[in-house]
Design a protein around this motif. Structure first.
Motif, PDB file in Angstrom:
ATOM      1  N   HIS A  29      69.762  37.238  29.083  1.00  0.00           N
ATOM      2  CA  HIS A  29      70.860  37.331  30.037  1.00  0.00           C
ATOM      3  C   HIS A  29      70.420  37.512  31.475  1.00  0.00           C
ATOM      4  CE1 HIS A  29      73.825  37.555  26.873  1.00  0.00           C
ATOM      5  NE2 HIS A  29      73.120  38.493  26.297  1.00  0.00           N
ATOM      6  N   THR A  30      69.183  37.821  31.678  1.00  0.00           N
ATOM      7  CA  THR A  30      68.763  38.135  33.034  1.00  0.00           C
ATOM      8  C   THR A  30      67.381  37.570  33.309  1.00  0.00           C
ATOM      9  OG1 THR A  30      68.592  39.881  34.674  1.00  0.00           O
ATOM     10  CG2 THR A  30      67.641  40.363  32.544  1.00  0.00           C
ATOM     11  N   VAL A  31      67.073  37.460  34.553  1.00  0.00           N
ATOM     12  CA  VAL A  31      65.739  37.057  34.961  1.00  0.00           C
ATOM     13  C   VAL A  31      65.224  38.177  35.846  1.00  0.00           C
ATOM     14  CG1 VAL A  31      64.359  35.340  36.165  1.00  0.00           C
ATOM     15  CG2 VAL A  31      66.369  34.639  34.875  1.00  0.00           C
ATOM     16  N   ALA A  32      64.342  38.986  35.312  1.00  0.00           N
ATOM     17  CA  ALA A  32      63.769  40.057  36.117  1.00  0.00           C
ATOM     18  C   ALA A  32      62.661  39.495  36.998  1.00  0.00           C
ATOM     19  CB  ALA A  32      63.245  41.166  35.219  1.00  0.00           C
ATOM     20  N   ALA A  33      61.792  38.684  36.423  1.00  0.00           N
ATOM     21  CA  ALA A  33      60.622  38.176  37.143  1.00  0.00           C
ATOM     22  C   ALA A  33      60.944  36.853  37.819  1.00  0.00           C
ATOM     23  CB  ALA A  33      59.445  38.031  36.183  1.00  0.00           C
ATOM     24  N   ASN A  34      61.834  36.900  38.797  1.00  0.00           N
ATOM     25  CA  ASN A  34      62.196  35.687  39.531  1.00  0.00           C
ATOM     26  C   ASN A  34      61.858  35.813  41.013  1.00  0.00           C
ATOM     27  OD1 ASN A  34      64.197  37.456  40.303  1.00  0.00           O
ATOM     28  ND2 ASN A  34      65.897  36.150  39.709  1.00  0.00           N
ATOM     29  N   LEU A  35      60.821  36.593  41.290  1.00  0.00           N
ATOM     30  CA  LEU A  35      60.196  36.763  42.602  1.00  0.00           C
ATOM     31  C   LEU A  35      60.927  37.647  43.597  1.00  0.00           C
ATOM     32  CD1 LEU A  35      58.934  33.162  43.442  1.00  0.00           C
ATOM     33  CD2 LEU A  35      57.635  35.040  42.440  1.00  0.00           C
ATOM     34  N   ILE A  36      62.258  37.593  43.601  1.00  0.00           N
ATOM     35  CA  ILE A  36      62.956  38.126  44.765  1.00  0.00           C
ATOM     36  C   ILE A  36      64.349  38.623  44.394  1.00  0.00           C
ATOM     37  CG2 ILE A  36      63.937  35.899  45.434  1.00  0.00           C
ATOM     38  CD1 ILE A  36      63.003  36.505  48.290  1.00  0.00           C
ATOM     39  N   HIS A  37      64.765  39.686  45.058  1.00  0.00           N
ATOM     40  CA  HIS A  37      66.154  40.131  44.989  1.00  0.00           C
ATOM     41  C   HIS A  37      66.751  39.933  46.374  1.00  0.00           C
ATOM     42  CE1 HIS A  37      69.744  42.624  44.614  1.00  0.00           C
ATOM     43  NE2 HIS A  37      69.411  43.103  45.801  1.00  0.00           N
ATOM     44  N   ALA A  38      67.957  39.440  46.425  1.00  0.00           N
ATOM     45  CA  ALA A  38      68.690  39.306  47.690  1.00  0.00           C
ATOM     46  C   ALA A  38      70.110  39.814  47.478  1.00  0.00           C
ATOM     47  CB  ALA A  38      68.710  37.848  48.141  1.00  0.00           C
ATOM     48  N   SER A  39      70.587  40.615  48.401  1.00  0.00           N
ATOM     49  CA  SER A  39      71.952  41.144  48.306  1.00  0.00           C
ATOM     50  C   SER A  39      72.944  40.009  48.092  1.00  0.00           C
ATOM     51  CB  SER A  39      72.316  41.897  49.589  1.00  0.00           C
ATOM     52  OG  SER A  39      71.434  42.960  49.826  1.00  0.00           O
ATOM     53  N   GLY A  40      73.953  40.275  47.249  1.00  0.00           N
ATOM     54  CA  GLY A  40      74.908  39.242  46.877  1.00  0.00           C
ATOM     55  C   GLY A  40      76.063  39.031  47.827  1.00  0.00           C
ATOM     56  N   ASN A  41      76.418  40.056  48.584  1.00  0.00           N
ATOM     57  CA  ASN A  41      77.517  39.939  49.537  1.00  0.00           C
ATOM     58  C   ASN A  41      77.328  41.000  50.622  1.00  0.00           C
ATOM     59  OD1 ASN A  41      78.891  42.453  48.653  1.00  0.00           O
ATOM     60  ND2 ASN A  41      79.292  41.283  46.779  1.00  0.00           N
ATOM     61  N   VAL A  42      78.176  40.976  51.634  1.00  0.00           N
ATOM     62  CA  VAL A  42      78.018  41.865  52.785  1.00  0.00           C
ATOM     63  C   VAL A  42      78.136  43.335  52.377  1.00  0.00           C
ATOM     64  CG1 VAL A  42      78.990  42.514  55.030  1.00  0.00           C
ATOM     65  CG2 VAL A  42      78.758  40.101  54.424  1.00  0.00           C
ATOM     66  N   GLU A  43      79.088  43.674  51.509  1.00  0.00           N
ATOM     67  CA  GLU A  43      79.259  45.063  51.089  1.00  0.00           C
ATOM     68  C   GLU A  43      78.047  45.543  50.301  1.00  0.00           C
ATOM     69  OE1 GLU A  43      81.625  42.596  50.410  1.00  0.00           O
ATOM     70  OE2 GLU A  43      82.746  43.122  52.218  1.00  0.00           O
ATOM     71  N   GLU A  44      77.564  44.714  49.395  1.00  0.00           N
ATOM     72  CA  GLU A  44      76.376  45.057  48.624  1.00  0.00           C
ATOM     73  C   GLU A  44      75.172  45.230  49.547  1.00  0.00           C
ATOM     74  OE1 GLU A  44      75.659  43.040  44.718  1.00  0.00           O
ATOM     75  OE2 GLU A  44      73.851  42.323  45.748  1.00  0.00           O
ATOM     76  N   ALA A  45      75.059  44.370  50.552  1.00  0.00           N
ATOM     77  CA  ALA A  45      73.947  44.458  51.506  1.00  0.00           C
ATOM     78  C   ALA A  45      73.966  45.803  52.230  1.00  0.00           C
ATOM     79  CB  ALA A  45      74.007  43.306  52.505  1.00  0.00           C
ATOM     80  N   LYS A  46      75.139  46.241  52.670  1.00  0.00           N
ATOM     81  CA  LYS A  46      75.229  47.525  53.372  1.00  0.00           C
ATOM     82  C   LYS A  46      74.804  48.666  52.458  1.00  0.00           C
ATOM     83  CE  LYS A  46      78.732  46.064  56.654  1.00  0.00           C
ATOM     84  NZ  LYS A  46      80.128  46.049  57.021  1.00  0.00           N
ATOM     85  N   TYR A  47      75.279  48.662  51.220  1.00  0.00           N
ATOM     86  CA  TYR A  47      74.895  49.696  50.250  1.00  0.00           C
ATOM     87  C   TYR A  47      73.388  49.687  50.025  1.00  0.00           C
ATOM     88  CZ  TYR A  47      74.123  51.978  45.773  1.00  0.00           C
ATOM     89  OH  TYR A  47      73.633  52.777  44.773  1.00  0.00           O
ATOM     90  N   GLU A  48      72.826  48.508  49.797  1.00  0.00           N
ATOM     91  CA  GLU A  48      71.404  48.410  49.467  1.00  0.00           C
ATOM     92  C   GLU A  48      70.504  48.755  50.652  1.00  0.00           C
ATOM     93  OE1 GLU A  48      71.794  45.146  45.866  1.00  0.00           O
ATOM     94  OE2 GLU A  48      71.020  44.479  47.808  1.00  0.00           O
TER      95      GLU A  48
END
Length: 164
Positions: A123-142
């Protein structure tokens, strides 16, 4: 012109171990994004739980466990990038979460591989090199989770003369 935003990017342990950090960072800078924060850290269990707080609820415990274990397996480079519509632009540059679906020319399309974590979790890809925030609200939290205000910088970049 869109709004100037900040977003979080994590260069995951596989990107660091494969020596791709500089090449990935170069892609963002060439696209006109400005690095306003950076640090190398080891994600501990508490940070993993806070960062991926909704993963278990959305996809199940096994997905959270695979992701958290992978993210704690080596150093992570945390970046805060700033630019016009930074969240959407970073997501476009990064490519699909699933490496095999990422277009050539994206970071994952050029460098990522379908991972062992993906085949085990289904269900997921952990080893995909990079995480990027999904939206503006998530970006602020992260950004607030990973950086305190003293670790973020304001400065004019040479490219801003042409972008703004």
């Amino acid at each position: 012109m869109g709004a100037v935003e900040r977003t979080l990017v994590l260069l995951k342990p596989d990107a660091v171990a494969r020596g791709l950090s500089g090449r990935i960072l170069q892609r963002f800078e060439e696209a006109g994004l400005k690095v306003v924060g950076t640090k190398m850290v080891r994600m501990d269990a508490d940070l993993a739980r806070k960062h991926y707080f909704d993963l278990e609820e959305r996809f199940g415990k096994s997905v959270f466990d695979v992701t958290a274990t992978f993210m704690q397996s080596g150093p992570v480079i945390a970046l805060v990038l700033e630019g016009v519509e930074a969240v959407a632009n970073v997501r476009r540059l990064v490519g699909s979460t699933f490496p095999n679906l990422s277009a050539p020319g994206t970071i994952r399309g050029d460098f990522a591989h379908t991972s062992k974590a993906y085949t085990e979790a289904k269900h997921t890809v952990a080893a995909n090199l990079i995480h990027a925030s999904g939206n503006v609200e998530e970006a602020k939290y992260e950004v607030d989770l990973w950086f305190d205000g003293a670790e973020l910088f304001e400065y004019p970049s040479a490219a801003e003369r042409f972008l703004f």
